[in-house]
Design an enzyme around this catalytic site. Structure first.
Site, PDB file in Angstrom:
ATOM      1  N   CYS A 191      12.501  34.373  30.827  1.00  0.00           N
ATOM      2  CA  CYS A 191      12.256  33.745  32.326  1.00  0.00           C
ATOM      3  C   CYS A 191      10.771  33.413  32.592  1.00  0.00           C
ATOM      4  O   CYS A 191      10.388  32.298  32.874  1.00  0.00           O
ATOM      5  CB  CYS A 191      12.269  35.152  33.258  1.00  0.00           C
ATOM      6  SG  CYS A 191      14.331  35.444  33.190  1.00  0.00           S
TER       7      CYS A 191
HETATM    8  N1  LIG Z   1      17.439  37.777  30.886  1.00  0.00           N
HETATM    9  C1  LIG Z   1      16.832  37.937  32.097  1.00  0.00           C
HETATM   10  O1  LIG Z   1      16.036  38.781  32.185  1.00  0.00           O
HETATM   11  C2  LIG Z   1      17.033  36.935  33.144  1.00  0.00           C
HETATM   12  C3  LIG Z   1      17.037  37.391  34.578  1.00  0.00           C
HETATM   13  C4  LIG Z   1      17.026  36.680  35.642  1.00  0.00           C
HETATM   14  C5  LIG Z   1      17.519  35.333  35.398  1.00  0.00           C
HETATM   15  N2  LIG Z   1      17.843  34.883  34.176  1.00  0.00           N
HETATM   16  C6  LIG Z   1      18.405  33.594  33.979  1.00  0.00           C
HETATM   17  O2  LIG Z   1      20.072  33.627  34.024  1.00  0.00           O
HETATM   18  C7  LIG Z   1      20.329  32.686  33.057  1.00  0.00           C
HETATM   19  C8  LIG Z   1      20.973  33.107  31.665  1.00  0.00           C
HETATM   20  O3  LIG Z   1      20.129  33.910  31.212  1.00  0.00           O
HETATM   21  P1  LIG Z   1      20.326  35.185  29.929  1.00  0.00           P
HETATM   22  O4  LIG Z   1      19.245  35.944  29.853  1.00  0.00           O
HETATM   23  O5  LIG Z   1      21.546  36.080  30.489  1.00  0.00           O
HETATM   24  O6  LIG Z   1      20.687  34.362  28.676  1.00  0.00           O
HETATM   25  P2  LIG Z   1      21.575  34.631  27.517  1.00  0.00           P
HETATM   26  O7  LIG Z   1      21.474  33.750  26.272  1.00  0.00           O
HETATM   27  O8  LIG Z   1      21.470  36.322  27.138  1.00  0.00           O
HETATM   28  O9  LIG Z   1      23.224  34.533  27.779  1.00  0.00           O
HETATM   29  C9  LIG Z   1      23.838  33.316  28.121  1.00  0.00           C
HETATM   30  C10 LIG Z   1      25.249  33.486  27.667  1.00  0.00           C
HETATM   31  O10 LIG Z   1      25.878  32.298  27.843  1.00  0.00           O
HETATM   32  C11 LIG Z   1      26.657  31.869  26.940  1.00  0.00           C
HETATM   33  N3  LIG Z   1      27.132  30.288  27.006  1.00  0.00           N
HETATM   34  C12 LIG Z   1      26.174  29.366  27.092  1.00  0.00           C
HETATM   35  N4  LIG Z   1      26.805  28.153  27.440  1.00  0.00           N
HETATM   36  C13 LIG Z   1      28.012  28.700  27.830  1.00  0.00           C
HETATM   37  C14 LIG Z   1      29.029  27.908  28.115  1.00  0.00           C
HETATM   38  N5  LIG Z   1      29.135  26.390  28.253  1.00  0.00           N
HETATM   39  N6  LIG Z   1      30.391  28.469  28.340  1.00  0.00           N
HETATM   40  C15 LIG Z   1      30.375  29.847  28.046  1.00  0.00           C
HETATM   41  N7  LIG Z   1      29.346  30.642  27.693  1.00  0.00           N
HETATM   42  C16 LIG Z   1      28.043  29.977  27.512  1.00  0.00           C
HETATM   43  C17 LIG Z   1      25.820  32.103  25.532  1.00  0.00           C
HETATM   44  O11 LIG Z   1      26.463  32.184  24.331  1.00  0.00           O
HETATM   45  C18 LIG Z   1      25.170  33.475  25.894  1.00  0.00           C
HETATM   46  O12 LIG Z   1      25.918  34.611  25.545  1.00  0.00           O
HETATM   47  C19 LIG Z   1      19.130  31.862  32.685  1.00  0.00           C
HETATM   48  O13 LIG Z   1      19.018  30.773  33.538  1.00  0.00           O
HETATM   49  C20 LIG Z   1      18.019  32.744  32.874  1.00  0.00           C
HETATM   50  O14 LIG Z   1      16.759  32.035  33.188  1.00  0.00           O
HETATM   51  C21 LIG Z   1      17.704  35.817  33.065  1.00  0.00           C
END
Ligand SMILES: NC(=O)c1ccc[n+]([C@@H]2O[C@H](COP(=O)([O-])OP(=O)(O)OC[C@H]3O[C@@H](n4cnc5c(N)ncnc54)[C@H](O)[C@@H]3O)[C@@H](O)[C@H]2O)c1
Length: 435
Positions: free
Chosen positions: A272
């Site tokens: 993030c």
């Molecule tokens: N990690 C954090 O602390 C956090 C906090 C707030 C917001 N975010 C935002 O949330 C979003 C997700 O972050 P995250 O940390 O959960 O990412 P992550 O990488 O942990 O998880 C994303 C998941 O999506 C899957 N994926 C990707 N493309 C896909 C598709 N087309 N169909 C199905 N599955 C798919 C991946 O395999 C992965 O398991 C990002 O935009 C991030 O900026 C993250």
């Protein structure tokens, strides 16, 4: 009479789909399943699908027992099969939004997920984007794709943006007890998306548009990136002035108003704070505006690992040693304490730079058993008194709570503490150099 989507949300018969079961998607899926909804998680990675369906978690904040319970009672399942999207009433998209090599937004994961949804879009379906992105993504990019099949947003289906605010490793705040900002493409979209989150979350805060909701998330994360950049520069300035930045911050924190402490460190990590502000500055560049605060903070934060290396070099030098040939133990490589996530972790830069200078580097991290390293796997070494004693320098990069800092100080020759993690240790202070 046929139930409306709102009826189904309120009586919890709406089928929920979560696309992307990562740090954001899995806790969200769990909250909906615990709230009595039937939830299907859509993933690309077979190992994640297998883990969920066999009752195992792969995320620190979600216990195995929770997944086991929800998958056993049938409220949570995971799948690789996009065709099941046709049965969903509400879909939350929680896929990654990284930067490209040139530091431009890479929304390809969002586009791939939206392409999936588009194939199975039906009347009375709600789609909410939760991935952090630049203002305009939901209305200018996703809406035309979803409407291209003939359905009209606000009439046939509903579209909204609601930023996830999860803070991995935070023992107090989680998806469940953090208020939700929601912005809809139309008023009705906002109303339905707000009702959707209201079923499982304590507080929702509707805003006027999807762009406003997208911008809220960027304000929150840019606020952190800039303040961390400022305090990192403060650490550099304090060092030049021969002052202890930690003492200065503690003293300033006694002011009961107008000051909020931020702490310096070896650099920013995670999915993030180092990334999201660039989504905003990229969007502004297209409008001929240069986001100066963002670029400056990004510059300072991204150079912190190099500053750590400068400090390591002079600390060893003061003890008549060079980086080349020294054995250095890194404690903690996750990007922040008490989690297993190493994405963008500054520890990786610190290790890479030290190895580049010829140091023999090992790492220990109770949360990270191994990492990919130069097409190979690097494993966490066992933390023993002997390892600490024979190392020229121990660098505390991540201040995990389960380290026994007193024991670490007792057994080490020399410590560079980039997080002030050993502040409470009163004996052996001469061995500790603070950032
Ligand atoms: N990690 C954090 O602390 C956090 C906090 C707030 C917001 N975010 C935002 O949330 C979003 C997700 O972050 P995250 O940390 O959960 O990412 P992550 O990488 O942990 O998880 C994303 C998941 O999506 C899957 N994926 C990707 N493309 C896909 C598709 N087309 N169909 C199905 N599955 C798919 C991946 O395999 C992965 O398991 C990002 O935009 C991030 O900026 C993250």
């Amino acid at each position: 009479m046929k139930k409306t989507l709102l009826d189904k949300i309120k009586d919890r018969s709406a089928k929920i789909g979560v696309i992307g079961l990562g740090y954001v998607g899995l806790p969200l899926a769990v909250e909906f399943a615990e709230g009595g909804f039937e939830v299907t998680g859509f993933e690309l990675l077979p190992e994640k699908v297998k883990a969920i369906n066999s009752g195992r978690s792969y995320i620190d904040d979600v216990p195995d027992s929770k997944i086991a319970e929800l998958s056993k009672n049938g409220t949570l399942k995971a799948t690789l099969d996009d065709r099941l999207l046709a049965k969903m009433d509400c879909v939350s998209i929680c896929v990654p939004t990284p930067l490209s090599k040139t530091k431009d937004p890479d929304i390809s994961y969002i586009l791939a997920a939206v392409d999936w949804v588009k194939k199975y879009l039906h009347k009375e379906m709600l789609i909410v984007l939760e991935s952090t992105t630049y203002p305009g993504t939901t209305d200018e990019v996703i809406k035309p794709i979803l409407e291209s099949g003939g359905f009209k947003v606000g009439r046939d289906f509903y579209l909204a943006f609601s930023p996830e605010r999860v803070d991995p490793g935070n023992p107090k705040f989680n998806t469940k007890n953090t208020p939700r900002v929601v912005g809809g493409t139309t008023k009705k979209c906002c109303q339905i998306a707000t009702a959707y989150y209201k079923e499982i979350l304590p507080e929702t805060y509707p805003v006027s548009s999807t762009q406003a909701a997208e911008m809220v998330k960027l304000l929150e994360n840019t606020f952190r990136a800039i303040n961390i950049g400022m305090v990192n520069e403060m650490a550099i300035m304090c060092h030049r002035l021969g002052l202890d930045v930690w003492e200065i911050i503690d003293a300033a924190s006694t002011k009961p108003f107008g000051f909020m402490p931020f702490y310096p460190g070896p650099g920013l990590g995670g999915h993030c704070i180092p990334i999201d502000p660039h989504y905003l500055s990229w969007k502004l560049k297209a409008l001929n505006y240069y986001a100066r605060f963002i670029e400056l903070a990004g510059d300072i934060n991204s150079h912190m690992p190099e500053w750590v290396i400068d400090r390591v070099t002079s600390i060893l030098n003061e003890h008549g040693k060079s980086v080349k040939g020294s054995s250095i133990v890194i404690l903690g490589i996750a990007y922040k304490k008490d989690i297993m996530d190493v994405r963008e972790s500054p520890a990786l830069d610190v290790m890479r730079l030290l190895e580049g200078l010829g140091a023999k580097v090992m790492y220990n991290d109770p949360h990270v058993a191994g990492i990919k390293w130069h097409n190979n796997v690097r494993r966490s070494v066992k933390l023993t008194a002997q390892l600490l004693k024979k190392s020229d320098l121990v660098v505390i990069v991540t201040n995990h709570s389960d380290y026994d800092y007193k024991w670490i100080v007792e057994n080490s020759q020399l410590i560079f503490d980039t997080r002030n993690a050993a502040d409470h240790v009163k004996t052996g202070r001469k061995k500790i150099v603070k950032l």
